[in-house]
Design a protein around this motif. Structure first.
Motif, PDB file in Angstrom:
ATOM      1  N   GLN A 293      -2.067  -5.750   0.273  1.00  0.00           N
ATOM      2  CA  GLN A 293      -1.071  -4.914  -0.413  1.00  0.00           C
ATOM      3  C   GLN A 293      -0.873  -5.337  -1.862  1.00  0.00           C
ATOM      4  OE1 GLN A 293       2.316  -3.006   0.373  1.00  0.00           O
ATOM      5  NE2 GLN A 293       0.830  -1.647   1.309  1.00  0.00           N
TER       6      GLN A 293
ATOM      7  N   LYS B 229      -6.692   5.072   3.438  1.00  0.00           N
ATOM      8  CA  LYS B 229      -5.806   4.490   4.444  1.00  0.00           C
ATOM      9  C   LYS B 229      -6.230   4.954   5.832  1.00  0.00           C
ATOM     10  CE  LYS B 229      -1.525   4.118   1.754  1.00  0.00           C
ATOM     11  NZ  LYS B 229      -1.197   2.700   1.847  1.00  0.00           N
TER      12      LYS B 229
ATOM     13  N   VAL C 253      -1.027   2.543  -4.360  1.00  0.00           N
ATOM     14  CA  VAL C 253      -0.846   2.012  -3.008  1.00  0.00           C
ATOM     15  C   VAL C 253       0.481   1.270  -2.863  1.00  0.00           C
ATOM     16  CG1 VAL C 253      -3.292   1.885  -2.474  1.00  0.00           C
ATOM     17  CG2 VAL C 253      -2.224  -0.021  -3.647  1.00  0.00           C
ATOM     18  N   GLU C 254       1.363   1.429  -3.844  1.00  0.00           N
ATOM     19  CA  GLU C 254       2.658   0.757  -3.850  1.00  0.00           C
ATOM     20  C   GLU C 254       2.504  -0.722  -3.542  1.00  0.00           C
ATOM     21  OE1 GLU C 254       5.403   2.947  -1.447  1.00  0.00           O
ATOM     22  OE2 GLU C 254       4.922   4.800  -2.512  1.00  0.00           O
ATOM     23  N   PRO C 255       1.823  -1.429  -4.410  1.00  0.00           N
ATOM     24  CA  PRO C 255       1.546  -2.843  -4.142  1.00  0.00           C
ATOM     25  C   PRO C 255       2.819  -3.673  -4.220  1.00  0.00           C
ATOM     26  CG  PRO C 255       0.921  -2.290  -6.391  1.00  0.00           C
ATOM     27  CD  PRO C 255       1.317  -1.004  -5.729  1.00  0.00           C
TER      28      PRO C 255
ATOM     29  N   LEU D 280      -7.994  -1.751  -3.011  1.00  0.00           N
ATOM     30  CA  LEU D 280      -7.157  -0.577  -2.725  1.00  0.00           C
ATOM     31  C   LEU D 280      -7.096  -0.280  -1.235  1.00  0.00           C
ATOM     32  CD1 LEU D 280      -8.347   1.622  -5.685  1.00  0.00           C
ATOM     33  CD2 LEU D 280      -6.056   0.724  -5.372  1.00  0.00           C
ATOM     34  N   GLY D 281      -7.677  -1.175  -0.436  1.00  0.00           N
ATOM     35  CA  GLY D 281      -7.524  -1.057   1.000  1.00  0.00           C
ATOM     36  C   GLY D 281      -8.687  -0.425   1.737  1.00  0.00           C
TER      37      GLY D 281
ATOM     38  N   GLY E  83      -6.983   4.997  -3.169  1.00  0.00           N
ATOM     39  CA  GLY E  83      -6.274   4.049  -2.304  1.00  0.00           C
ATOM     40  C   GLY E  83      -5.493   4.743  -1.201  1.00  0.00           C
ATOM     41  N   LEU E  84      -5.051   5.978  -1.467  1.00  0.00           N
ATOM     42  CA  LEU E  84      -4.306   6.730  -0.448  1.00  0.00           C
ATOM     43  C   LEU E  84      -5.259   7.365   0.550  1.00  0.00           C
ATOM     44  CD1 LEU E  84      -1.841   8.432  -2.941  1.00  0.00           C
ATOM     45  CD2 LEU E  84      -1.382   6.463  -1.475  1.00  0.00           C
TER      46      LEU E  84
ATOM     47  N   GLY F 165      -2.025  -4.773  -6.025  1.00  0.00           N
ATOM     48  CA  GLY F 165      -2.687  -3.873  -6.959  1.00  0.00           C
ATOM     49  C   GLY F 165      -3.436  -4.740  -7.944  1.00  0.00           C
TER      50      GLY F 165
ATOM     51  N   ARG G  43      -2.242   7.625   6.615  1.00  0.00           N
ATOM     52  CA  ARG G  43      -2.662   8.388   5.450  1.00  0.00           C
ATOM     53  C   ARG G  43      -1.700   9.533   5.168  1.00  0.00           C
ATOM     54  NH1 ARG G  43      -8.284  10.793   6.330  1.00  0.00           N
ATOM     55  NH2 ARG G  43      -8.658   8.645   6.946  1.00  0.00           N
TER      56      ARG G  43
ATOM     57  N   LYS H  91      -8.154  -6.247   1.348  1.00  0.00           N
ATOM     58  CA  LYS H  91      -7.688  -4.893   1.632  1.00  0.00           C
ATOM     59  C   LYS H  91      -6.385  -4.867   2.423  1.00  0.00           C
ATOM     60  CE  LYS H  91     -10.582  -3.982   5.693  1.00  0.00           C
ATOM     61  NZ  LYS H  91      -9.887  -3.033   6.562  1.00  0.00           N
TER      62      LYS H  91
END
Lengths: 347, 293, 275
Positions: free
Chosen positions: A75, A102, A153-155, B188-189, A98-99, A77, A107, A72
């Motif tokens: 970073q 956070k 999540v902008e990996p 996904l974190g 994923g957003l 995807g 977030r 996690k």
């Protein structure tokens, strides 16, 4: 380097899945991990992602050592083979997940999330499906949603496990092209796992061939196709005719235009399109006989029987364009002369 | 013997072969007969006997202080045991369905063990520990703590007999679902807890509810194990099941059946919910298994 | 020892599981084991060879065996009808099969006794017409245990029957088999293992069953007294040693049964190519 794999080994019980793997992937590449099933390619991908832990070795992402970082915090995807979409969430909520998870300070606000998710759905051309549930989607749609979810999540790197594996042949063709273009637009370093050499050659900018937990060769598709470093790679990528000089093929190869074969190696691999066919003028001594042929669209594949090798009936394949084949006007049983343009030699 | 179905309405859709009419009618007849005799009739008898002497006797039996005390105790027992069994069931299922470790199959067998132990033995083992002559008996009486012939003993015995209920529902389901969705959430974190609450829990909720319902039914209805540890003290350690036994043995049939009708109603409600929940769960699994085109 | 797995929470989950398992199940069960080991072999033997004890074992195991066999036959018929046929109220009947799982045993006990006693609805009918008394006789125990065992058999056979590929029957018919031959040679071999498992489960449950039996059994020593009741009787007379010895013997027999059932399921799965 965007991704560095240093001396990675992994065992499952007595089975050695990965054996001292070293791999460097520059920024912005689209890399295929290619190999037969059980070669360790998925394990390697999962180790890079942090979904699996290696027994030995380190993983670096953008220069940071992430070996001990949980997935996690890496970073990355990850697109799962069967997509692993959350069944109980709409497409929108899947991509937003994923957003939303956070930590509070990182977030984004609800508005930002909504905007971003819709932008991503537009990117994968599925915004109109945002309120559907995964089981209402087709396979190709699920696959694109899974990709959008991973991208949310902008990996720093995008990892895909057999991204086209569960799809129909026709959908697969379209998606390959689409993925290539998408990668071109986003330019995020990506790795995908596949067992389909055609797919790897068509989509990837770099191909890594794995076998029995080792890297056999790494290079651009044309590198790998034109200069296979060993017999495994040569056989695995594209079609090839194998001539083993220990089995009395040497004399025969001389009649096909290759002189002094012993100097270069013991085994010769010849691509079907590197064999040039002519109608035989020498009659009985001709090196091959036409057995049958198949239409492969623009190409014709000829099935030939080798003549004069201790009465053996070994087959070989040659390919030529359709119109050339028509010109030759061959029939079953015709004797033909051949010329081998190029061969790869292995020991 | 084979008949080709006359109309598609009568024949089962997937069978091109079917049993001859008389075989079919005989077997359906037997099925209805057996279920009627062994299942429907007893259920009807509970109600008929409960109201044998009219509504007023029925309601008087249920509002009797002993009956009310039994209801309160039954609720208390369920209120304590069901959450404990549920928490245990979830953690056991998580460990077993999500990880590989040595002795896993032994653990699964041990979790199932209470199913194959007679409820009377379930009571007996606690008597041997906490009873007057038990291992801890002298120490307990010295400190004036009562477990056997008191509420704690009843709760312990119920914990034993309900032990596998939630775990048994969850383990096969979680194994079938696989862990790709959870891995996706982690990638996904999401944190472990968040993954559990947002991804795992929604996927197992129907099975979890089924397990909780069955566990509750057993907790409220347990008889044998509770009978051993309770001491049958009226108004104090009689659960509804024990109250039924006491009333029945004193020839207060209406009283016994009035309480029995409450528990029978609980059983019916449980069955209805279970059927609905299983239907929901099948829907979920079907979606999960749906082939990707 | 977990495989290197990134899923979180193994340690807390397994710790909680093991601690709870130990507290509620393992430690109490080993308390009984310890207690029984305080008995000398002679004492143990004396308790078990007592005629009343032996009679109760005969009653419990005999009744459970007969009831499980009957439940196996009944359960097979019910599962077959529920899977293969459509009839009005089928879903209702299907849901009702689980009643013995959900209905508290005390309720089942008093209602079965009431129906089957010589003056009860069915009991009187059978008594007047056939001269057979059901309740307060060993036969009553068998009836109660059929009730208890039925869902075990039905629920074990049902899924197997559902998964059974009907193409096999069609193949048998296309090869010239009659319906009876197809049933005996194709269907039965596929369903038999599940039926045996269901039988074993019903038997295991029947041996230990208490609540639904004691009201209908009559509880006559030597004739219709079951083992669980004898344990309670011994406890009420403060004969802890006797209760423990009998309980221990029963527990060992249940263990053996459990192992047999597991072995049977393993064997069945291996034979059907699932292992």
């Amino acid at each position: 380097m965007s991704i560095s794999v240093n001396h990675i080994s992994k065992h499952f019980g007595a089975f050695s899945a990965l054996n001292n793997i070293n791999l460097d992937i520059p920024e912005g590449e689209l890399v295929a991990l290619l190999g037969p099933s059980g070669c360790g390619k998925t394990t390697l991908l999962r180790i890079i992602a942090g979904l699996e832990q290696a027994d030995q070795g380190d993983i670096f992402l953008k220069g940071d050592k992430v070996t001990d970082k949980p997935v996690k915090n890496r970073q990355i995807g990850f697109v799962f083979q069967h997509y692993a979409l959350f069944r109980h969430m709409t497409v929108f909520e899947n991509v937003a997940f994923g957003l939303r998870v956070k930590p509070r300070r990182d977030r984004p606000s609800n508005e930002v999330i909504t905007k971003k998710v819709h932008a991503l759905l537009q990117l994968v051309q599925l915004d109109w499906l945002h309120d559907r549930y995964p089981d209402q989607l087709s396979g190709g749609q699920r696959q694109r949603i899974a990709l959008a979810r991973a991208l949310a999540v902008e990996p720093s790197v995008l990892l895909m496990d057999e991204p086209f594996g569960a799809l129909d042949a026709s959908v697969r063709k379209d998606l390959r092209q689409w993925l290539r273009n998408l990668h071109h637009d986003l330019n995020v370093t990506s790795i995908f796992v596949t067992h389909d050499q055609e797919e790897a050659m068509e989509v990837a900018s770099q191909v890594v061939v794995l076998n029995h937990g080792r890297i056999e060769q790494q290079g651009s598709p044309s590198d790998i196709y034109d200069h296979p470093v060993n017999a495994f790679v040569s056989r695995f990528i594209g079609q090839t005719n194998v001539f083993d000089l220990d089995e009395h093929d040497a004399d025969w190869l001389q009649t096909a235009g290759i002189l002094n074969p012993h100097q270069e190696g013991k085994i010769a691999h010849v691509r079907p399109h590197d064999i040039i066919i002519e109608k035989s003028t020498t009659g009985k001594a001709a090196p091959a006989t036409v057995k049958d042929w198949q239409h492969l669209g623009a190409l014709i594949r000829l099935e030939l029987v080798k003549n004069g090798v201790n009465g053996s009936t070994a087959h070989l394949f040659a390919e030529m364009p359709n119109d050339q084949f028509k010109e030759l006007n061959l029939n079953r049983g015709d004797k033909v002369d051949l010329k081998i343009r190029q061969a790869h030699w292995f020991h | 013997m084979n008949t080709i179905p006359a109309t598609p309405f009568i024949a089962s859709k997937k069978l091109t072969l079917s049993d001859s009419d008389w075989v079919r009618y005989a077997l359906i007849g037997l099925t209805l007969g057996i279920t009627g005799l062994f299942l429907v009739l007893p259920l009807a008898a509970v109600l008929i006997e409960a109201f044998a002497k009219g509504w007023s006797t029925f309601s008087a039996s249920l509002t009797h202080p002993d009956a009310l005390a039994a209801m309160r105790l039954t609720l208390l027992v369920a209120l304590v045991t069901v959450p404990l069994t549920t928490v245990f069931g979830i953690s056991a299922a998580w460990a077993i369905a999500r990880f590989d470790f040595r002795g896993k199959s032994l653990l699964i067998t041990l979790i199932d063990l209470p199913f194959s132990v007679s409820p009377v033995i379930a009571g007996l083992i606690y008597v041997l520990i906490f009873g007057a002559q038990g291992w801890l008996g002298p120490w307990l009486s010295e400190h004036d703590i009562k477990i056997i012939f008191a509420v704690p003993g009843i709760i312990l015995a119920t914990l034993f007999v309900t032990f596998p209920f939630v775990a048994r529902e969850l383990i096969p389901l979680m194994q079938e679902f696989g862990h790709e969705e959870e891995e996706a959430a982690l990638s996904l974190g999401a944190s472990g807890w968040l993954t559990f609450f947002k991804v795992t829990l929604p996927n197992i909720k129907w099975a979890l509810l089924t397990g909780v319902l069955l566990c509750n039914a057993r907790a409220m209805g347990e008889f044998g194990a509770v009978s051993v540890v309770s001491g049958h003290i009226r108004g104090l350690t009689n659960t509804l099941s024990l109250h039924i036994e006491v009333s029945y043995n004193e020839y207060d049939f209406v009283g016994a059946f009035a309480s029995a009708s409450l528990l029978a109603a609980l059983a019916i409600v449980t069955l209805v919910f279970k059927t609905v929940l299983e239907w929901q769960q099948k829907k979920g699994l079907k979606a999960a298994r749906q082939p990707v085109e | 020892m977990p495989q290197s797995n990134i899923m979180p929470g193994f340690r807390p989950a397994i710790s909680l599981t093991l601690v709870y398992l130990a507290l509620i199940v393992l430690i109490p069960l080993s308390a009984m084991l310890l207690k029984s080991m305080q008995l000398s072999l002679d004492e143990y033997w004396a308790i078990l060879t007592n005629h009343r004890v032996q009679a109760s074992f005969r009653v419990s195991f005999g009744a459970a065996l007969i009831a499980a066999a009957v439940a196996a036959v009944f359960g097979f018929i019910i599962a077959w009808s529920l899977v293969r046929y459509t009839f009005p109220g089928k879903r209702l009947f299907d849901a009702l099969i689980d009643l013995p799982f959900a209905l508290p045993t005390a309720v089942a006990g008093i209602v079965l006794a009431t129906i089957y006693e010589p003056n009860g609805w069915i009991g009187k009918l059978v008594m007047d017409n056939l001269g057979i008394q059901i309740a307060y006789k060993p036969l009553g125990i068998v009836f109660a245990l059929i009730f208890i065992g039925l869902p075990f058999v039905v629920r074990t056979i049902e899924p197997v029957l559902q998964e059974l590929d009907t193409a096999m029957e069609e193949a048998a018919a296309s090869l010239g088999a009659t319906r009876l031959q197809a049933f005996l040679k194709v269907i039965l071999p596929n369903i038999l293992p599940a039926t045996i498992t269901g039988f074993a489960l019903a038997f295991a449950r029947g041996v230990g069953e208490y609540g639904s039996v004691i009201f209908i059994a009559g509880n006559m020593p030597y004739i219709s007294e079951i083992v669980p009741l004898l344990i309670i009787t011994k406890l009420e007379q403060y004969e802890y040693a006797g209760a423990t010895a009998i309980g221990m013997t029963m527990l060992i027999l249940s263990f053996v049964l459990l192992l047999l059932i597991n072995g049977l399921q393993w064997w069945v799965r291996r034979r059907s190519g699932q292992l």
